[in-house]
Write a protein that holds these residues in place. Structure first.
Motif, PDB file in Angstrom:
ATOM      1  N   VAL A  68       0.838  -1.210   0.000  1.00 45.41           N
ATOM      2  CA  VAL A  68       0.000   0.000   0.000  1.00 45.41           C
ATOM      3  C   VAL A  68       0.872   1.259   0.000  1.00 45.41           C
ATOM      4  O   VAL A  68       0.762   2.115  -0.885  1.00 45.41           O
ATOM      5  CB  VAL A  68      -0.967   0.008   1.204  1.00 45.41           C
ATOM      6  N   GLY A  69       1.746   1.393   0.993  1.00 47.76           N
ATOM      7  CA  GLY A  69       2.627   2.545   1.059  1.00 47.76           C
ATOM      8  C   GLY A  69       3.628   2.573  -0.076  1.00 47.76           C
ATOM      9  O   GLY A  69       3.979   3.644  -0.593  1.00 47.76           O
ATOM     10  N   GLU A  70       4.088   1.390  -0.477  1.00 47.13           N
ATOM     11  CA  GLU A  70       5.070   1.292  -1.547  1.00 47.13           C
ATOM     12  C   GLU A  70       4.469   1.712  -2.890  1.00 47.13           C
ATOM     13  O   GLU A  70       5.120   2.363  -3.707  1.00 47.13           O
ATOM     14  CB  GLU A  70       5.607  -0.139  -1.627  1.00 47.13           C
ATOM     15  N   LYS A  71       3.217   1.345  -3.126  1.00 47.69           N
ATOM     16  CA  LYS A  71       2.511   1.789  -4.347  1.00 47.69           C
ATOM     17  C   LYS A  71       2.449   3.304  -4.395  1.00 47.69           C
ATOM     18  O   LYS A  71       2.716   3.923  -5.432  1.00 47.69           O
ATOM     19  CB  LYS A  71       1.084   1.237  -4.366  1.00 47.69           C
ATOM     20  N   SER A  72       2.080   3.908  -3.291  1.00 43.83           N
ATOM     21  CA  SER A  72       1.941   5.360  -3.232  1.00 43.83           C
ATOM     22  C   SER A  72       3.279   6.060  -3.494  1.00 43.83           C
ATOM     23  O   SER A  72       3.345   7.035  -4.259  1.00 43.83           O
ATOM     24  CB  SER A  72       1.390   5.767  -1.862  1.00 43.83           C
ATOM     25  N   ALA A  73       4.342   5.553  -2.883  1.00 40.34           N
ATOM     26  CA  ALA A  73       5.671   6.157  -3.051  1.00 40.34           C
ATOM     27  C   ALA A  73       6.170   6.001  -4.484  1.00 40.34           C
ATOM     28  O   ALA A  73       6.719   6.935  -5.080  1.00 40.34           O
ATOM     29  CB  ALA A  73       6.657   5.527  -2.073  1.00 40.34           C
ATOM     30  N   CYS A  74       5.966   4.822  -5.052  1.00 39.78           N
ATOM     31  CA  CYS A  74       6.416   4.560  -6.423  1.00 39.78           C
ATOM     32  C   CYS A  74       5.598   5.366  -7.423  1.00 39.78           C
ATOM     33  O   CYS A  74       6.146   5.918  -8.391  1.00 39.78           O
ATOM     34  CB  CYS A  74       6.312   3.074  -6.729  1.00 39.78           C
ATOM     35  N   ARG A  75       4.303   5.457  -7.199  1.00 40.95           N
ATOM     36  CA  ARG A  75       3.429   6.240  -8.077  1.00 40.95           C
ATOM     37  C   ARG A  75       3.868   7.705  -8.096  1.00 40.95           C
ATOM     38  O   ARG A  75       3.921   8.329  -9.166  1.00 40.95           O
ATOM     39  CB  ARG A  75       1.978   6.127  -7.609  1.00 40.95           C
ATOM     40  N   LYS A  76       4.217   8.242  -6.934  1.00 38.37           N
ATOM     41  CA  LYS A  76       4.666   9.640  -6.860  1.00 38.37           C
ATOM     42  C   LYS A  76       5.963   9.837  -7.653  1.00 38.37           C
ATOM     43  O   LYS A  76       6.124  10.829  -8.375  1.00 38.37           O
ATOM     44  CB  LYS A  76       4.876  10.056  -5.406  1.00 38.37           C
ATOM     45  N   MET A  77       6.888   8.887  -7.555  1.00 40.31           N
ATOM     46  CA  MET A  77       8.147   8.994  -8.297  1.00 40.31           C
ATOM     47  C   MET A  77       7.905   8.934  -9.796  1.00 40.31           C
ATOM     48  O   MET A  77       8.488   9.707 -10.566  1.00 40.31           O
ATOM     49  CB  MET A  77       9.106   7.888  -7.859  1.00 40.31           C
ATOM     50  N   LEU A  78       7.050   8.017 -10.238  1.00 39.51           N
ATOM     51  CA  LEU A  78       6.768   7.896 -11.674  1.00 39.51           C
ATOM     52  C   LEU A  78       6.068   9.153 -12.203  1.00 39.51           C
ATOM     53  O   LEU A  78       6.332   9.579 -13.327  1.00 39.51           O
ATOM     54  CB  LEU A  78       5.916   6.653 -11.934  1.00 39.51           C
ATOM     55  N   ARG A  79       5.205   9.736 -11.402  1.00 40.66           N
ATOM     56  CA  ARG A  79       4.544  10.981 -11.806  1.00 40.66           C
ATOM     57  C   ARG A  79       5.550  12.129 -11.875  1.00 40.66           C
ATOM     58  O   ARG A  79       5.601  12.877 -12.850  1.00 40.66           O
ATOM     59  CB  ARG A  79       3.443  11.343 -10.811  1.00 40.66           C
ATOM     60  N   ASP A  80       6.338  12.280 -10.802  1.00 39.15           N
ATOM     61  CA  ASP A  80       7.224  13.436 -10.683  1.00 39.15           C
ATOM     62  C   ASP A  80       8.378  13.395 -11.684  1.00 39.15           C
ATOM     63  O   ASP A  80       8.762  14.415 -12.248  1.00 39.15           O
ATOM     64  CB  ASP A  80       7.797  13.522  -9.262  1.00 39.15           C
ATOM     65  N   ILE A  81       8.958  12.210 -11.895  1.00 41.60           N
ATOM     66  CA  ILE A  81      10.151  12.101 -12.735  1.00 41.60           C
ATOM     67  C   ILE A  81       9.798  11.914 -14.202  1.00 41.60           C
ATOM     68  O   ILE A  81      10.430  12.493 -15.090  1.00 41.60           O
ATOM     69  CB  ILE A  81      11.041  10.932 -12.256  1.00 41.60           C
ATOM     70  N   TYR A  82       8.756  11.108 -14.473  1.00 41.72           N
ATOM     71  CA  TYR A  82       8.450  10.721 -15.858  1.00 41.72           C
ATOM     72  C   TYR A  82       7.124  11.262 -16.377  1.00 41.72           C
ATOM     73  O   TYR A  82       6.780  11.031 -17.540  1.00 41.72           O
ATOM     74  CB  TYR A  82       8.466   9.199 -15.989  1.00 41.72           C
ATOM     75  N   GLY A  83       6.356  11.940 -15.523  1.00 44.85           N
ATOM     76  CA  GLY A  83       5.085  12.489 -15.968  1.00 44.85           C
ATOM     77  C   GLY A  83       4.038  11.442 -16.276  1.00 44.85           C
ATOM     78  O   GLY A  83       3.127  11.676 -17.083  1.00 44.85           O
ATOM     79  N   VAL A  84       4.121  10.269 -15.652  1.00 45.30           N
ATOM     80  CA  VAL A  84       3.153   9.190 -15.897  1.00 45.30           C
ATOM     81  C   VAL A  84       1.783   9.614 -15.363  1.00 45.30           C
ATOM     82  O   VAL A  84       1.670  10.127 -14.254  1.00 45.30           O
ATOM     83  CB  VAL A  84       3.626   7.887 -15.217  1.00 45.30           C
ATOM     84  N   ASP A  85       0.727   9.374 -16.177  1.00 41.09           N
ATOM     85  CA  ASP A  85      -0.602   9.838 -15.765  1.00 41.09           C
ATOM     86  C   ASP A  85      -1.384   8.757 -15.029  1.00 41.09           C
ATOM     87  O   ASP A  85      -0.970   7.600 -14.946  1.00 41.09           O
ATOM     88  CB  ASP A  85      -1.399  10.369 -16.962  1.00 41.09           C
ATOM     89  N   ASP A  86      -2.530   9.162 -14.477  1.00 43.67           N
ATOM     90  CA  ASP A  86      -3.325   8.264 -13.633  1.00 43.67           C
ATOM     91  C   ASP A  86      -3.831   7.047 -14.388  1.00 43.67           C
ATOM     92  O   ASP A  86      -4.030   5.980 -13.788  1.00 43.67           O
ATOM     93  CB  ASP A  86      -4.512   9.020 -13.023  1.00 43.67           C
TER      94      ASP A  86
END
Length: 210
Positions: A68-86
């Protein structure tokens, strides 16, 4: 970006920290975190990329449930660094809910996804060929060509090359199980292609990029 060198167990500099290999590693982390949360896996040894991610970045376990926490942390990195969308994350989560209902499903699913991504990238490279050599500033044109090629893979049946047709059939079969949309596949392939263009050319002078 120094944490990437520890996270991925290799020397990383600022130019390479947001590169293709690190992107793929984070994608695998997100898949494994989503699987852990969905299936209820507590043994990190089963999910090696997630284990490295969690231990290196000291991501806390949320509500005593791995993923749960790991998904949230990884999702934030992918959004911030690579601009991955929802949409990327929604389709991954939906695919995992559909295919990973018990522990025995996990390894099969991860192998299917690995084979699918390898096949799609090899086939896209084969079908697009010189089009992929366009400079990165032709971003919109590259995306449209990627979108058209992906659509052809799922709708065109008149490929004259038997090896290409075999790969097309395999990709369609994988995707029937995995359930990704053509938009998801287009965005995934486009991201990898654009990141690959930033990698140094083999034998190029230091600092020279595609």
């Amino acid at each position: 970006m120094g944490f990437f060198s520890k996270l991925f167990g290799k020397k990383a500099d600022n130019d390479k920290a947001n590169g293709m290999e690190n992107y793929m590693q984070l994608v695998r982390v997100y898949f494994q975190a989503s699987i852990a949360a969905n299936v209820g896996i507590a043994n990190l040894a089963m999910l090696p990329d997630l284990r490295v991610f969690k231990s290196t970045l000291h991501v806390p376990t949320v509500n005593n449930k791995l993923g749960v926490g790991e998904k949230s942390a990884c999702r934030k990195m992918l959004r911030d660094i690579y601009g991955v969308d929802d949409n990327f994350f929604k389709e991954v989560d939906a695919s995992i809910r559909k295919n990973c209902r018990k522990l025995q499903d996990v390894q099969v699913y991860l192998i299917q996804f690995q084979n699918f991504t390898q096949d799609i990238m090899m086939l896209m490279g084969n079908l697009m060929k010189f089009k992929l050599r366009l400079p990165s500033f032709f971003k919109n044109a590259i995306y449209k060509m990627t979108e058209k090629t992906v659509a052809d893979i799922f709708t065109k049946n008149g490929y004259s090359d038997a090896a290409v047709m075999k790969a097309v059939v395999a990709i369609r079969q994988y995707d029937q199980r995995l359930g990704f949309s053509q938009k998801w596949i287009t965005d995934f392939v486009f991201q990898v292609v654009m990141l690959a263009k930033k990698e140094p050319k083999a034998g190029a002078d230091d600092g020279q990029k595609k």
